[in-house]
Design an enzyme around this catalytic site. Structure first.
Site, PDB file in Angstrom:
ATOM      1  N   SER A 688       0.867  -1.273   0.108  1.00 37.85           N
ATOM      2  CA  SER A 688      -0.030  -0.268  -0.047  1.00 37.85           C
ATOM      3  C   SER A 688       0.665   1.337  -0.002  1.00 37.85           C
ATOM      4  O   SER A 688       0.320   2.273  -0.044  1.00 37.85           O
ATOM      5  CB  SER A 688      -1.162   0.062   1.204  1.00 37.85           C
ATOM      6  OG  SER A 688      -0.309   0.150   2.411  1.00 37.85           O
ATOM      7  N   LYS A 731      -6.775   3.617   8.691  1.00 35.76           N
ATOM      8  CA  LYS A 731      -5.926   4.434   7.971  1.00 35.76           C
ATOM      9  C   LYS A 731      -6.695   6.053   7.915  1.00 35.76           C
ATOM     10  O   LYS A 731      -6.033   6.928   8.179  1.00 35.76           O
ATOM     11  CB  LYS A 731      -5.708   4.189   6.525  1.00 35.76           C
ATOM     12  CG  LYS A 731      -4.857   3.036   6.318  1.00 35.76           C
ATOM     13  CD  LYS A 731      -4.600   2.278   4.985  1.00 35.76           C
ATOM     14  CE  LYS A 731      -3.873   1.222   4.920  1.00 35.76           C
ATOM     15  NZ  LYS A 731      -3.411   0.643   3.647  1.00 35.76           N
TER      16      LYS A 731
END
Length: 782
Positions: A688, A731
């Site tokens: 990511s 996140k």
């Protein structure tokens, strides 16, 4: 002198040079001693017949290989033996000869003679080497003492044999006589036969007699102990029988009978299922035939205890008032709407269909998000008993299924133990830390949980100890986990996963005011009028002293402040304490977490990424720099293989599209590029960060800083696409907590925004991209 003795002396004087040899197996004959023999072989029977027709003298040689007929006389027979006179001979119907022989003297074989059906040997006769003196007399005296003791301890020997030994005048004959009586090996007996020196023979017989006496004394000691134990046991048995007879006369029952009657009454009242009833009656019948002092009695009674105390039919009535249940859940927890909604749905279905099976829920999320306490709250809302067991570090399958009754100290598994302690067959059963179950040589506990957590199987759960089926279908199982990937797929498939992904800053402030502060005030003996917290102070604790998805560290910091206030009150301060932003440092020290977004991203080559960990979301800084030298790529910061490959892919994409991006192609030939991810001691991995590395490289090469308060996440490809990643909610919340205003996310993750709280969605700007070039336009070229 008797006629037999005179005949013996006459025979001894005329011993022939050639003797017919008769092998001896497992026995020995010494001079002057008498020995019964049975002769069965054809050649040996003929030898006896011829000897009886002549002088009745034969030679006896012991075999080196007991139980086997001599094949080669030199190898199979000893060379020293005893000449003997056949005193009596009788034959049986099957032509076997039974002999009674008496030893005459020792001889040594000079050569074996063959030619007849039996063996012959040319021999020389051996005379004893007499030795007189005090030492010989001492040996004789000591040997007689030993032999007297041996006779006393050996039941089969006549008592007058010791007196007979004392009447023997010749030391050599005494040694032979005692050697023939004591129990020793054929080799040791042969060694005495071959010893010509009388003094040495006495010494060897003394050694063997000592050894034999030690064995007899040890055996006598053991016999005395065993006899004593038996007498004690018999005495106890007679006393118990007398007590039993006395009780019967008085019309009383003994303790064991009373206990068995109690068990029978419990089994009858319990209304056990047919299988359990059959097993209980079988154990009761066994128990009634056992003595209470036997070990098996305790095993059987313990098993009956478990059978009769388990809640086979006992249950608690569910609280099916939906409004009341919702009120209880809201009182105990703020937020967690998805988990509360699922519990209310279960109650609604239960209300419409009472026989419905309990769900298997799995609360997954970072530590401190309220997974375990939510289980307690669910039990309170349903009106059920609550049982919790921790599976962290469990590696033994028997912890789940129990031990079989063949093992010493066997017990049921922790599932059945929990059901028993609950006292009902429908509790809320929490299996904590299911993601931390291990396996080793003792089995795999996660495999044993497959049956427990499957509504189609757990109606007949079989514990190894009980060995009868127990219905777990009414139990509401709740499991907790920090991560899901460590749970085996087959086990994860049986559970309905509800993610508790952490709290926003506003939610933490409300939870602290409603739950954490009152709880810590009570824990430290403080009244509400003596200590209070402003919202600003709580917010400063959250942003300046903790960085977490849950609430544990926040509660610890509040507890630290409460301890500080309690100390001042205990010292005599009578004022009230209001905790504000200005005085937090007095209790907690200087701030430990600083706002670093602007200071670290104000230069080209630095980008903010988003990462996911077991404790929630984290921000990740990626720094890029270039230096003159040969072309190459340096990666540092404890990066994993996947993260390194993402950096290589980002550089390859920029070099491939260098012209369209406005970057000189020669730049890469003359510069070495270095990418570093700070917090270098912490291992990092995952795809990511690809978008973040790409943006940091592009910002460096274009010498333009990245947009302020911007963070990003996403996986990249060499063809310029941005792929979706996981952990979006964690996140986003982590980015919001540190002040990020806008986010770049993969287009495929747009649907995950629905899980983000509305307030966070309003305060942040989201850019959803499909192409890597779009990322660069938003982050650098805007």
């Amino acid at each position: 002198m008797t006629q037999q003795q005179s005949q013996m002396e006459l025979v001894t004087e005329k011993l022939p040079e050639i003797l017919p040899v008769l092998p001896l197996f497992d026995s020995s004959l010494y001079p002057k001693m008498v020995l019964p023999l049975v002769v069965m072989q054809g050649g040996s029977v003929q030898l006896v017949d011829e000897a009886m027709s002549k002088d009745r003298i034969v030679g006896l040689l012991a075999s080196k290989k007991p139980g086997r007929e001599a094949e080669d006389p030199k190898d199979d027979l000893y060379s020293v033996g005893t000449s003997a006179l056949i005193l009596r001979m009788a034959k049986s119907d099957d032509n076997n000869a039974q002999l009674l022989v008496q030893g005459l003297g020792r001889f040594r074989v000079l050569e074996f003679i063959t030619g007849k059906p039996y063996l012959q040997a040319r021999v020389e006769y051996i005379k004893d080497k007499e030795s007189k003196g005090k030492e010989t007399e001492a040996f004789v005296s000591n040997l007689l003492t030993l032999f007297t003791r041996i006779v006393e301890l050996t039941p089969g020997l006549p008592r007058d044999m010791a007196n007979m030994a004392k009447s023997i005048q010749e030391p050599g004959i005494l040694a032979d006589m005692i050697a023939s009586i004591i129990n020793s090996s054929p080799e040791e007996k042969q060694k005495i036969l071959e010893t010509e020196d009388v003094r040495k023979r006495l010494k060897e017989v003394t050694r063997q007699a000592n050894h034999h006496l030690e064995i007899l004394e040890l055996g006598n000691k053991i016999q005395s102990q065993v006899k004593g134990d038996m007498e004690k046991s018999q005495r106890e048995y007679y006393l118990r029988q007398q007590m039993k007879a006395i009780r019967e006369e008085l019309g009383e029952k003994d303790d064991a009978a009373v206990e068995i009657d109690d068990y029978r009454a419990k089994v009858k009242d319990k209304k056990l299922p047919p299988e359990a009833l059959k097993e209980a009656e079988r154990e009761l019948n066994r128990l009634s035939r056992m003595h209470p002092s036997s070990a098996e009695y305790t095993v059987a009674s313990t098993y009956l205890d478990w059978l009769t105390t388990l809640p086979w039919n006992e249950n608690t009535k569910d609280n099916l008032d939906i409004k009341k249940a919702r009120k209880v859940l809201d009182e105990d927890h703020f937020g967690l709407d998805k988990a509360k909604k699922r519990v209310i749905e279960f109650l609604a279905v239960r209300k419409l269909k009472p026989e419905s099976k309990g769900p298997i829920l799995c609360f997954a999320g970072p530590p401190g998000t309220g997974k375990t306490s939510l289980g307690k709250s669910i039990a309170r809302a349903l009106g059920r008993k609550f049982i919790r067991i921790s599976l962290g570090g469990v590696r033994d399958e028997a912890e789940i299924r129990g031990h079989r009754r063949t093992y010493v100290g066997a017990l049921p598994g922790r599932i059945i133990q929990g059901i028993r302690s609950a006292g009902s067959n429908n509790p809320v059963f929490m299996l904590d830390e299911i993601d931390k179950v291990g396996s080793d040589f003792r089995g795999d506990p996660s495999s044993a949980l497959l049956e427990v957590l499957d509504p189609e199987q757990n109606y007949s759960f079989s514990d190894h100890y009980l060995d009868v089926a127990f219905d777990l279908s009414k139990v509401m199982f709740i499991t907790t986990a920090n991560v899901l990937y460590t749970i085996p797929p087959a086990l994860r498939d049986r559970m309905e996963v509800l993610e508790l992904l952490g709290y926003t800053e506003d939610e933490k402030i409300k939870i602290a005011a409603r739950y954490l502060i009152p709880r810590q005030r009570k824990a430290h003996g403080l009244k509400s009028d003596r200590i209070s917290f402003t919202n600003g102070a709580v917010k400063r604790i959250i942003t300046g002293y903790t960085r977490e998805a849950g609430l544990r560290n926040l509660e610890r910091e509040i507890a630290t402040i409460c301890r500080g206030v309690a100390t001042k009150i205990a010292e005599g301060d009578k004022g009230s304490f209001e905790i504000k932003v200005q005085n937090i440092a007095k209790y907690l020290g200087p701030e430990r977490i600083y706002p670093e977004v602007l200071t670290r991203t104000s230069v080209p080559g630095v980008a903010i990424g988003l990462a996911w960990t077991q404790t929630g979301g984290e921000i990740l800084f990626v720094e890029a720099t270039a230096m003159k030298g040969k072309k190459g790529l340096i990666l540092t910061g404890q990066l994993g293989d996947v993260m390194k490959e993402s950096a290589t892919a980002a550089l390859s994409f920029i070099r491939t599209n260098a012209i369209s991006l406005g970057i000189e192609e020669e730049y890469f030939e003359n510069h070495e590029i270095h990418i570093h991810v700070p917090a270098g001691a912490i291992p990092k991995d995952g795809p990511s960060a690809g978008v973040t590395m790409l943006t940091a490289l592009y910002s460096l090469l274009k010498n333009k800083p990245i947009e302020k308060y911007l963070a990003m996440t996403g996986e990249i490809t060499l063809r310029g696409q941005v792929l979706p990643v996981g952990g979006i909610k964690e996140k986003v919340l982590a980015a919001h907590n540190i002040g990020i205003k806008s986010l770049i996310l993969p287009k495929w993750n747009e649907r995950d925004i629905e899980e983000i709280p509305k307030k966070v969605q309003k305060e942040m700007k989201f850019h959803f991209v499909e192409k890597m070039l779009d990322v660069l336009k938003i982050a650098v070229d805007k």
